[in-house]
Scaffold this motif. Structure first.
Motif, short mmCIF file in Angstrom:
data_model
loop_
_atom_site.label_atom_id
_atom_site.label_comp_id
_atom_site.label_asym_id
_atom_site.label_seq_id
_atom_site.Cartn_x
_atom_site.Cartn_y
_atom_site.Cartn_z
N THR A 22 -5.10 12.82 -0.36
CA THR A 22 -4.30 11.62 -0.50
C THR A 22 -4.64 10.89 -1.80
OG1 THR A 22 -5.91 10.25 0.70
CG2 THR A 22 -4.14 11.27 2.00
N LYS A 23 -3.67 10.16 -2.29
CA LYS A 23 -3.86 9.26 -3.43
C LYS A 23 -3.24 7.93 -3.04
CE LYS A 23 -3.40 8.86 -8.45
NZ LYS A 23 -4.86 8.77 -8.67
N THR A 24 -4.02 6.85 -3.12
CA THR A 24 -3.60 5.56 -2.60
C THR A 24 -3.52 4.51 -3.69
OG1 THR A 24 -4.62 6.05 -0.46
CG2 THR A 24 -4.13 3.75 -0.92
N SER A 25 -2.48 3.71 -3.62
CA SER A 25 -2.32 2.55 -4.50
C SER A 25 -2.17 1.32 -3.63
CB SER A 25 -1.08 2.73 -5.39
OG SER A 25 -0.72 1.51 -6.01
N ASP A 26 -3.08 0.37 -3.77
CA ASP A 26 -3.03 -0.88 -3.00
C ASP A 26 -2.93 -2.03 -3.99
OD1 ASP A 26 -3.45 -3.12 -1.32
OD2 ASP A 26 -4.61 -1.89 0.07
N SER B 83 4.21 7.22 1.88
CA SER B 83 4.38 6.09 2.80
C SER B 83 4.20 4.80 2.01
CB SER B 83 3.39 6.15 3.97
OG SER B 83 2.06 6.03 3.52
N VAL C 37 0.78 5.43 -0.17
CA VAL C 37 -0.08 6.60 0.01
C VAL C 37 0.74 7.86 -0.27
CG1 VAL C 37 -1.58 7.90 1.56
CG2 VAL C 37 -1.45 5.40 1.75
N TYR C 38 0.26 8.68 -1.20
CA TYR C 38 0.85 9.99 -1.49
C TYR C 38 -0.02 11.05 -0.81
CZ TYR C 38 2.92 7.16 -5.23
OH TYR C 38 3.56 6.18 -5.95
N ARG C 39 0.62 12.05 -0.20
CA ARG C 39 -0.12 13.04 0.58
C ARG C 39 0.25 14.46 0.19
NH1 ARG C 39 1.42 8.98 4.05
NH2 ARG C 39 -0.28 7.91 5.16
N GLU D 9 3.53 0.70 2.92
CA GLU D 9 3.23 -0.30 3.94
C GLU D 9 2.94 -1.64 3.27
OE1 GLU D 9 -0.18 1.26 5.89
OE2 GLU D 9 0.92 2.84 6.95
N LYS E 113 0.85 -1.20 0.00
CA LYS E 113 0.00 0.00 0.00
C LYS E 113 0.88 1.24 0.00
CE LYS E 113 -3.63 2.32 2.69
NZ LYS E 113 -4.44 2.27 3.94
#
Length: 308
Positions: free
Chosen positions: A222-226, A266, A215-217, A268, A213
């Protein structure tokens, strides 16, 4: 046309991985050749570390652009100092040695993603009066020394879940899942298992999936890639049966390290162990994982063996 030919930066390798960390000294050589005597204003070399994120949302008049920047350090040294009349360099080959000490302090590892990056680089610049400067850059691979709770994550992780089925089927599902460690390194294989007691009237299918995962902030946005980077599907478990399903969880060789100490990016990882149940919410157990450099895992393992 620039009089500086074969302008190159060469850096000494500090370790087998070719990486740098907080407090390390970058040792290098700036080399070039001159066909004739040449006057310069100065020659400098600098090292810096920066994080950037950028993305857009919407289209047309509703399009919004989000971007953010963080600087971790910037250090600069003059190899040929500024002087009022300049400095004349003689014709021929030149090799200028330099050292730059990376500051201490918590800084994130190098990273490149779809919507952001963390880049560390060394740049040399030759400035002349009334001329564009000549420059050369080289990127360095930076690996942070700061990773959270490695000692605690060295131990096995276990979790359980119960689910009562209804409406389309009857009975209960029970699952206990475990993974041998909560910390790993790229290329490693972790051992996981799921013990399932299927007291229901349905077939269920055990599944293991490793997620990354990112996360760009940008402030509150935020923009998330999972992304699933590993998956294993077990055989169906029939009603009124109890089965233990093992799984070798393969960490990709090119997995980036866990990134926790950057305000705008981040990374994770988590392992999800779950039961695929048709027409019902899947019961699941989720384990957070740390992906760190192999030497940190080996050092911790050696430390624990030494305490036995």
């Amino acid at each position: 046309m620039s009089p500086f030919k074969d302008l190159k930066l060469a850096l000494e390798v500090l370790n087998q991985e070719g990486t740098y960390s907080e407090g390390d000294t970058v040792i290098g050589t700036l080399s070039f050749s001159l066909k004739s005597d040449t006057k310069v204003k100065s020659i400098s070399v600098k090292a810096k570390g920066d994080a950037n994120v950028h993305w857009t949302e919407g289209i047309g008049e509703d399009e919004e652009t989000y971007s953010a920047h963080e600087r971790y350090f910037k250090i600069k040294e003059y190899l040929v100092a500024k002087s009022p009349g300049g400095t004349v360099l003689p014709q021929g080959a030149h090799n200028i040695n330099f050292t730059l000490k990376i500051p201490q302090g918590e800084m994130p590892s190098s990273f490149k993603g779809e919507n952001g990056k963390i880049v560390y680089m060394v740049e040399a610049k030759i400035s002349r009066s009334w001329r564009w400067p000549s420059s050369v850059t080289t990127e360095i691979k930076f690996v942070s020394k700061s990773f959270p709770s490695i000692h605690q994550a060295m131990h096995p992780l276990t979790g359980s879940v119960d689910k009562e089925l209804g409406t389309f089927s009857k009975g209960q599902l029970q699952m206990t899942a475990s993974v041998n460690r909560g910390v790993c390194f790229p290329g490693e294989t972790l051992s996981a298992y799921a013990r399932i007691c299927n007291s229901s009237s349905k077939n269920v299918k055990p599944k293991f999936s490793l997620h990354r995962k990112i996360v760009y902030r940008v402030k509150k946005h935020t923009k998330t890639s999972d992304k699933v980077i590993f998956k294993m599907v077990g055989d169906p478990i029939t009603p009124r049966s109890e089965v233990t399903v093992p799984c070798a969880v393969k960490i990709p060789v090119d997995a980036v390290y866990t990134l926790h100490n950057c305000q705008i990016i981040s990374v994770e990882y988590y392992l999800k162990v779950y039961l695929d149940v048709s027409f019902a919410f899947d019961p699941e157990v989720v384990f957070p994982l740390l992906v760190v450099p192999s030497n940190l895992v080996h050092a911790q393992l050696n430390e624990e063996v030494g305490h036995i």
